[in-house]
Design a protein around this motif. Structure first.
Motif, PDB file in Angstrom:
ATOM      1  N   ASP A  20       0.878  -1.169   0.000  1.00 30.27           N
ATOM      2  CA  ASP A  20       0.000   0.000   0.000  1.00 30.27           C
ATOM      3  C   ASP A  20       0.913   1.216   0.000  1.00 30.27           C
ATOM      4  O   ASP A  20       1.375   1.658   1.053  1.00 30.27           O
ATOM      5  CB  ASP A  20      -0.897  -0.027   1.238  1.00 30.27           C
ATOM      6  CG  ASP A  20      -1.834   1.167   1.309  1.00 30.27           C
ATOM      7  OD1 ASP A  20      -1.923   1.930   0.328  1.00 30.27           O
ATOM      8  OD2 ASP A  20      -2.474   1.338   2.360  1.00 30.27           O
ATOM      9  N   ILE A  21       1.201   1.732  -1.205  1.00 29.48           N
ATOM     10  CA  ILE A  21       2.191   2.791  -1.352  1.00 29.48           C
ATOM     11  C   ILE A  21       1.664   3.905  -2.237  1.00 29.48           C
ATOM     12  O   ILE A  21       0.729   3.703  -3.011  1.00 29.48           O
ATOM     13  CB  ILE A  21       3.530   2.245  -1.908  1.00 29.48           C
ATOM     14  CG1 ILE A  21       3.300   1.446  -3.195  1.00 29.48           C
ATOM     15  CG2 ILE A  21       4.245   1.399  -0.872  1.00 29.48           C
ATOM     16  CD1 ILE A  21       4.563   0.863  -3.807  1.00 29.48           C
ATOM     17  N   ASP A  22       2.288   5.062  -2.121  1.00 29.99           N
ATOM     18  CA  ASP A  22       1.871   6.188  -2.942  1.00 29.99           C
ATOM     19  C   ASP A  22       2.474   6.082  -4.340  1.00 29.99           C
ATOM     20  O   ASP A  22       3.214   5.150  -4.653  1.00 29.99           O
ATOM     21  CB  ASP A  22       2.228   7.515  -2.270  1.00 29.99           C
ATOM     22  CG  ASP A  22       3.724   7.725  -2.090  1.00 29.99           C
ATOM     23  OD1 ASP A  22       4.532   6.956  -2.643  1.00 29.99           O
ATOM     24  OD2 ASP A  22       4.092   8.686  -1.382  1.00 29.99           O
ATOM     25  N   VAL A  23       2.154   7.053  -5.176  1.00 31.75           N
ATOM     26  CA  VAL A  23       2.587   7.038  -6.572  1.00 31.75           C
ATOM     27  C   VAL A  23       4.113   7.004  -6.677  1.00 31.75           C
ATOM     28  O   VAL A  23       4.675   6.268  -7.483  1.00 31.75           O
ATOM     29  CB  VAL A  23       1.996   8.258  -7.321  1.00 31.75           C
ATOM     30  CG1 VAL A  23       2.634   8.442  -8.681  1.00 31.75           C
ATOM     31  CG2 VAL A  23       0.486   8.104  -7.460  1.00 31.75           C
ATOM     32  N   GLN A  24       4.785   7.801  -5.852  1.00 32.21           N
ATOM     33  CA  GLN A  24       6.249   7.841  -5.889  1.00 32.21           C
ATOM     34  C   GLN A  24       6.840   6.483  -5.504  1.00 32.21           C
ATOM     35  O   GLN A  24       7.750   5.984  -6.158  1.00 32.21           O
ATOM     36  CB  GLN A  24       6.770   8.928  -4.952  1.00 32.21           C
ATOM     37  CG  GLN A  24       8.273   9.045  -4.952  1.00 32.21           C
ATOM     38  CD  GLN A  24       8.763  10.107  -3.977  1.00 32.21           C
ATOM     39  OE1 GLN A  24       7.996  10.812  -3.350  1.00 32.21           O
ATOM     40  NE2 GLN A  24      10.071  10.203  -3.846  1.00 32.21           N
ATOM     41  N   GLY A  25       6.307   5.865  -4.454  1.00 32.28           N
ATOM     42  CA  GLY A  25       6.783   4.542  -4.046  1.00 32.28           C
ATOM     43  C   GLY A  25       6.524   3.495  -5.117  1.00 32.28           C
ATOM     44  O   GLY A  25       7.366   2.636  -5.369  1.00 32.28           O
ATOM     45  N   ALA A  26       5.370   3.579  -5.762  1.00 35.72           N
ATOM     46  CA  ALA A  26       5.045   2.624  -6.828  1.00 35.72           C
ATOM     47  C   ALA A  26       6.008   2.772  -7.996  1.00 35.72           C
ATOM     48  O   ALA A  26       6.445   1.786  -8.592  1.00 35.72           O
ATOM     49  CB  ALA A  26       3.607   2.826  -7.295  1.00 35.72           C
ATOM     50  N   ARG A  27       6.359   4.006  -8.318  1.00 34.92           N
ATOM     51  CA  ARG A  27       7.315   4.258  -9.402  1.00 34.92           C
ATOM     52  C   ARG A  27       8.661   3.617  -9.065  1.00 34.92           C
ATOM     53  O   ARG A  27       9.278   2.961  -9.907  1.00 34.92           O
ATOM     54  CB  ARG A  27       7.479   5.760  -9.625  1.00 34.92           C
ATOM     55  CG  ARG A  27       8.327   6.105 -10.833  1.00 34.92           C
ATOM     56  CD  ARG A  27       8.408   7.606 -11.089  1.00 34.92           C
ATOM     57  NE  ARG A  27       7.073   8.197 -11.257  1.00 34.92           N
ATOM     58  CZ  ARG A  27       6.547   9.128 -10.438  1.00 34.92           C
ATOM     59  NH1 ARG A  27       7.228   9.579  -9.414  1.00 34.92           N
ATOM     60  NH2 ARG A  27       5.344   9.593 -10.671  1.00 34.92           N
ATOM     61  N   GLN A  28       9.097   3.760  -7.828  1.00 38.41           N
ATOM     62  CA  GLN A  28      10.375   3.177  -7.400  1.00 38.41           C
ATOM     63  C   GLN A  28      10.328   1.655  -7.453  1.00 38.41           C
ATOM     64  O   GLN A  28      11.288   1.015  -7.891  1.00 38.41           O
ATOM     65  CB  GLN A  28      10.739   3.650  -5.992  1.00 38.41           C
ATOM     66  CG  GLN A  28      11.077   5.116  -5.933  1.00 38.41           C
ATOM     67  CD  GLN A  28      11.222   5.627  -4.507  1.00 38.41           C
ATOM     68  OE1 GLN A  28      11.008   4.903  -3.543  1.00 38.41           O
ATOM     69  NE2 GLN A  28      11.576   6.894  -4.383  1.00 38.41           N
ATOM     70  N   VAL A  29       9.213   1.067  -7.036  1.00 36.35           N
ATOM     71  CA  VAL A  29       9.082  -0.391  -7.087  1.00 36.35           C
ATOM     72  C   VAL A  29       9.135  -0.860  -8.537  1.00 36.35           C
ATOM     73  O   VAL A  29       9.836  -1.821  -8.863  1.00 36.35           O
ATOM     74  CB  VAL A  29       7.782  -0.869  -6.397  1.00 36.35           C
ATOM     75  CG1 VAL A  29       7.510  -2.338  -6.703  1.00 36.35           C
ATOM     76  CG2 VAL A  29       7.866  -0.649  -4.889  1.00 36.35           C
ATOM     77  N   ARG A  30       8.407  -0.189  -9.435  1.00 34.64           N
ATOM     78  CA  ARG A  30       8.412  -0.592 -10.848  1.00 34.64           C
ATOM     79  C   ARG A  30       9.805  -0.472 -11.458  1.00 34.64           C
ATOM     80  O   ARG A  30      10.185  -1.280 -12.309  1.00 34.64           O
ATOM     81  CB  ARG A  30       7.397   0.225 -11.647  1.00 34.64           C
ATOM     82  CG  ARG A  30       5.965  -0.224 -11.454  1.00 34.64           C
ATOM     83  CD  ARG A  30       5.024   0.416 -12.457  1.00 34.64           C
ATOM     84  NE  ARG A  30       5.078   1.860 -12.463  1.00 34.64           N
ATOM     85  CZ  ARG A  30       4.376   2.658 -11.650  1.00 34.64           C
ATOM     86  NH1 ARG A  30       3.569   2.126 -10.758  1.00 34.64           N
ATOM     87  NH2 ARG A  30       4.474   3.969 -11.736  1.00 34.64           N
ATOM     88  N   GLU A  31      10.574   0.534 -11.040  1.00 32.02           N
ATOM     89  CA  GLU A  31      11.936   0.681 -11.544  1.00 32.02           C
ATOM     90  C   GLU A  31      12.828  -0.463 -11.073  1.00 32.02           C
ATOM     91  O   GLU A  31      13.664  -0.956 -11.826  1.00 32.02           O
ATOM     92  CB  GLU A  31      12.533   2.019 -11.088  1.00 32.02           C
ATOM     93  CG  GLU A  31      11.948   3.210 -11.806  1.00 32.02           C
ATOM     94  CD  GLU A  31      12.357   4.537 -11.177  1.00 32.02           C
ATOM     95  OE1 GLU A  31      13.116   4.547 -10.174  1.00 32.02           O
ATOM     96  OE2 GLU A  31      11.898   5.587 -11.681  1.00 32.02           O
TER      97      GLU A  31
END
Length: 152
Positions: A20-31
């Motif tokens: 359960d993460i925000d947009v910035q955290g999701a971007r980092q996970v996808r990277e």
């Protein structure tokens, strides 16, 4: 943040890890984990979100209107980033959103495992998940975006 070791541990055990993460955290996970499945869950409109925030704040004993306003503004900004996600869920009816989430997890797990599943369940889950894919969810998303003052 979520430690990479925790992600790797879940993967090595064949477990799904739901973040359960925000947009910035999701971007980092996808990277860092390109195979991660991203699901954007949003409320049906700002009024519902505000009601949920007020209810949560009331139960936490901190009903501060300025905090609620900031969270609504942050939500609007985050919703602008929906197109970065593979799946979109509008959390209008909790039971439906839970069923859609279960369908996405089941289908994605099936795709990764290549193991045969129960055909009738799998077909139903595939249909539900397909309707949540970003491109398929856009028509249902349009009124939600409009209610937040955003274009599609």
């Amino acid at each position: 943040g979520t430690a990479r070791a925790l992600l790797e541990q879940a993967a090595s055990r064949g477990k799904d890890l739901l973040l359960d993460i925000d947009v910035q955290g999701a971007r980092q996970v996808r990277e860092r984990v390109p195979e991660a499945v991203s699901i954007f869950i949003l409320p049906p409109n700002p009024q519902v979100l505000e009601g949920r925030l007020r209810e949560r704040s009331r139960s936490e004993g901190a009903l501060d209107p300025s905090i609620i306003r900031r969270r609504l503004d942050k939500a609007r900004h985050e919703i602008e980033n929906y197109s970065q996600y593979s799946y979109i869920l509008v959390n209008d009816v909790l039971e439906v959103a839970v069923a859609q989430l279960l369908a996405i997890v089941t289908v994605e797990r099936q795709l990764r495992s290549h193991e045969p599943g129960e055909p009738e369940d799998l077909e139903r889950y595939e249909a539900m998940a397909r309707n949540c894919r970003q491109f398929a969810a856009r028509p249902a998303l349009a009124p939600v975006l409009a209610s937040f003052g955003l274009g599609s």
